[in-house]
Design a protein around this motif. Sequence first.
Motif, PDB file in Angstrom:
ATOM      1  N   SER A 367       0.833  -1.213   0.000  1.00  0.00           N
ATOM      2  CA  SER A 367       0.000   0.000   0.000  1.00  0.00           C
ATOM      3  C   SER A 367       0.860   1.252   0.000  1.00  0.00           C
ATOM      4  O   SER A 367       0.576   2.210  -0.735  1.00  0.00           O
ATOM      5  CB  SER A 367      -0.928  -0.006   1.220  1.00  0.00           C
ATOM      6  OG  SER A 367      -1.818  -1.100   1.181  1.00  0.00           O
ATOM      7  N   ILE A 368       1.915   1.258   0.816  1.00  0.00           N
ATOM      8  CA  ILE A 368       2.816   2.412   0.848  1.00  0.00           C
ATOM      9  C   ILE A 368       3.521   2.569  -0.495  1.00  0.00           C
ATOM     10  O   ILE A 368       3.655   3.686  -1.023  1.00  0.00           O
ATOM     11  CB  ILE A 368       3.849   2.253   1.981  1.00  0.00           C
ATOM     12  CG1 ILE A 368       3.156   2.329   3.344  1.00  0.00           C
ATOM     13  CG2 ILE A 368       4.931   3.323   1.879  1.00  0.00           C
ATOM     14  CD1 ILE A 368       4.076   2.036   4.511  1.00  0.00           C
ATOM     15  N   GLY A 369       3.962   1.451  -1.064  1.00  0.00           N
ATOM     16  CA  GLY A 369       4.645   1.499  -2.352  1.00  0.00           C
ATOM     17  C   GLY A 369       3.758   2.030  -3.464  1.00  0.00           C
ATOM     18  O   GLY A 369       4.180   2.885  -4.262  1.00  0.00           O
ATOM     19  N   VAL A 370       2.529   1.540  -3.520  1.00  0.00           N
ATOM     20  CA  VAL A 370       1.591   2.003  -4.547  1.00  0.00           C
ATOM     21  C   VAL A 370       1.275   3.483  -4.361  1.00  0.00           C
ATOM     22  O   VAL A 370       1.200   4.248  -5.336  1.00  0.00           O
ATOM     23  CB  VAL A 370       0.291   1.167  -4.497  1.00  0.00           C
ATOM     24  CG1 VAL A 370      -0.780   1.777  -5.400  1.00  0.00           C
ATOM     25  CG2 VAL A 370       0.568  -0.269  -4.918  1.00  0.00           C
ATOM     26  N   LEU A 397      -6.730   5.426  -2.920  1.00  0.00           N
ATOM     27  CA  LEU A 397      -6.333   4.059  -2.588  1.00  0.00           C
ATOM     28  C   LEU A 397      -7.132   3.526  -1.409  1.00  0.00           C
ATOM     29  O   LEU A 397      -7.471   2.341  -1.362  1.00  0.00           O
ATOM     30  CB  LEU A 397      -4.836   3.997  -2.271  1.00  0.00           C
ATOM     31  CG  LEU A 397      -4.269   2.597  -2.049  1.00  0.00           C
ATOM     32  CD1 LEU A 397      -4.349   1.768  -3.328  1.00  0.00           C
ATOM     33  CD2 LEU A 397      -2.826   2.651  -1.560  1.00  0.00           C
ATOM     34  N   GLY A 398      -7.470   4.394  -0.463  1.00  0.00           N
ATOM     35  CA  GLY A 398      -8.295   3.983   0.669  1.00  0.00           C
ATOM     36  C   GLY A 398      -9.773   4.011   0.357  1.00  0.00           C
ATOM     37  O   GLY A 398     -10.589   3.728   1.240  1.00  0.00           O
ATOM     38  N   THR A 399     -10.138   4.343  -0.888  1.00  0.00           N
ATOM     39  CA  THR A 399     -11.525   4.499  -1.356  1.00  0.00           C
ATOM     40  C   THR A 399     -12.315   5.351  -0.361  1.00  0.00           C
ATOM     41  O   THR A 399     -13.432   5.012   0.036  1.00  0.00           O
ATOM     42  CB  THR A 399     -12.231   3.143  -1.582  1.00  0.00           C
ATOM     43  OG1 THR A 399     -12.463   2.494  -0.336  1.00  0.00           O
ATOM     44  CG2 THR A 399     -11.418   2.238  -2.487  1.00  0.00           C
ATOM     45  N   PHE A 423      -9.583   1.353  -8.014  1.00  0.00           N
ATOM     46  CA  PHE A 423      -9.817  -0.060  -8.316  1.00  0.00           C
ATOM     47  C   PHE A 423      -8.931  -0.949  -7.461  1.00  0.00           C
ATOM     48  O   PHE A 423      -9.394  -1.935  -6.868  1.00  0.00           O
ATOM     49  CB  PHE A 423      -9.551  -0.316  -9.799  1.00  0.00           C
ATOM     50  CG  PHE A 423      -9.918  -1.703 -10.250  1.00  0.00           C
ATOM     51  CD1 PHE A 423     -11.228  -2.017 -10.552  1.00  0.00           C
ATOM     52  CD2 PHE A 423      -8.958  -2.698 -10.370  1.00  0.00           C
ATOM     53  CE1 PHE A 423     -11.585  -3.298 -10.964  1.00  0.00           C
ATOM     54  CE2 PHE A 423      -9.295  -3.970 -10.781  1.00  0.00           C
ATOM     55  CZ  PHE A 423     -10.610  -4.270 -11.086  1.00  0.00           C
ATOM     56  N   MET A 424      -7.663  -0.577  -7.354  1.00  0.00           N
ATOM     57  CA  MET A 424      -6.737  -1.381  -6.568  1.00  0.00           C
ATOM     58  C   MET A 424      -7.075  -1.303  -5.086  1.00  0.00           C
ATOM     59  O   MET A 424      -6.974  -2.296  -4.360  1.00  0.00           O
ATOM     60  CB  MET A 424      -5.307  -0.920  -6.799  1.00  0.00           C
ATOM     61  CG  MET A 424      -4.275  -1.802  -6.107  1.00  0.00           C
ATOM     62  SD  MET A 424      -2.598  -1.451  -6.635  1.00  0.00           S
ATOM     63  CE  MET A 424      -1.709  -2.761  -5.778  1.00  0.00           C
ATOM     64  N   LEU A 432      -4.476  -8.110  -5.848  1.00  0.00           N
ATOM     65  CA  LEU A 432      -3.841  -7.795  -7.126  1.00  0.00           C
ATOM     66  C   LEU A 432      -2.414  -8.347  -7.183  1.00  0.00           C
ATOM     67  O   LEU A 432      -1.942  -8.730  -8.249  1.00  0.00           O
ATOM     68  CB  LEU A 432      -3.826  -6.277  -7.336  1.00  0.00           C
ATOM     69  CG  LEU A 432      -5.196  -5.620  -7.522  1.00  0.00           C
ATOM     70  CD1 LEU A 432      -5.027  -4.140  -7.815  1.00  0.00           C
ATOM     71  CD2 LEU A 432      -5.981  -6.278  -8.651  1.00  0.00           C
ATOM     72  N   ALA A 433      -1.741  -8.391  -6.055  1.00  0.00           N
ATOM     73  CA  ALA A 433      -0.378  -8.929  -6.036  1.00  0.00           C
ATOM     74  C   ALA A 433      -0.361 -10.424  -6.342  1.00  0.00           C
ATOM     75  O   ALA A 433       0.681 -10.973  -6.686  1.00  0.00           O
ATOM     76  CB  ALA A 433       0.261  -8.673  -4.671  1.00  0.00           C
TER      77      ALA A 433
END
Length: 454
Positions: A367-370, A397-399, A423-424, A432-433
């Motif tokens: 999550s941090i990387g994305v 990312l946290g929607t 989406f992710m 997704l990973a």
Amino acid sequence: MVLWDPSINPLERQPIVRKKLLGAPPFILCASFALLILLGTCLLKLPFATHQPISWVQSLFTATSAVTVTGLMVVDTGTVFTWFGQIIIALLIQFGGLGLMTFAIVTLLALGGKIGYMQRTVAQEAFNQTDSRTLVETAKSVMAFALIVELIGIAILSIYWSDELGWKTSLFHGFFYTISAFNNAGFALSADSLMPYVSDPVVNLTITFLFIIGGLGFSVWIDLRRNRRWSSLTVYSRMMISGTILINSAALIAIYLIEYDNPNTLAPLSESGKWLASWFQAVTPRTAGFNTLAIDQLEDATSTIILLLMFIGGGSLSTASGIKVVTFMVLILSTYSYLRRDEACYVYKREIAKETISKALALTVISIGVTWVATFALLLSEDAPMLDIVFEAVSALGTVGLSRGLTGELSELGEFIIIFLMFMGRLGPLTLAYFLASPRTQKIRFANVKLAIG
């Protein structure tokens, strides 16, 4: 796991791996959400769905935001979309929030069908469940619980708004806001969200309790229904409840103290209004997305707190996203245990499995990387302050759906970056990973090595 078959040429194994990957539950789940987004995009592009034409990218952005229950908007929902378009958005939120598999399982059962092995596996991935025997019961409970809570919310808001808006409009507003709040979507029918009701206790408490109930997690409510005593609840439920109370309380007090003298937020309000506004802003970053104060007028310290809250999110098997409260607590507890030099990490007289700690760490790192990559990309594509861009990326990312005003100013490339993040964020970084590598068995063990850390 892909087993080796001596009858198969090694050069022919790759298609088998790809076939297994395409049939994997995460892929089916992602494909289902993608198809729902595409359907929503087409429906929102219909001439009678909007009062004025919108582009395909704007339609795609809105559909993605609705299905992923985010709430970020590039066009105003209340003025651009007709009643038909707003109903489509509400239905997309409901399907995305409760999950496609919930609807699929309940519909199949109503028609007298049976749940096959593949359907069970996909649903387990959607519900984050490990026991397939309780899957059908969970799906039924989720649907029944959601409908009951939403009916109560619609009744309260419709009756309360009837004098102000009239019965016809109040019923629709009650329906739309209840669906949006319970599913932690944050879609509103006015450009200023719920700011006109900043000091209104009925609207504030009804909306916040709707998204807290939805974000706490269905498994917690099912556990509470079966076990009325605290000691009888599962460790997960106790962690989720205690973590939610602790985080919300700390955020409430912090926001109240920081914003108390801010002339653009709390200063003009009465004492009760200050507490209501602080409460709303403290709990809405848990992926709800509504706001009763101007987000871009908050102090930077408050925005930093909201960033952390958005990153944490809500509970598993809920309408919320983020890394989840229990994930955050596992990281804190494991760090504390390491500093104490404990042999294991414990909570409520139970040892937390090493696999759980590794999963929490992997989810957080991904999550941090994305977030970093998306922030870097947005800094290149957008001309905006860094705080606004970081806020937008974490919110997507946290929607969550909160924004400091950047969403409507995004370039087309920026809109696609946010679409990907939403989406992710909804499907989960670990899901997704799954596509990055197929599972494998390590047959060779190597000697341990200790590395310098810190």
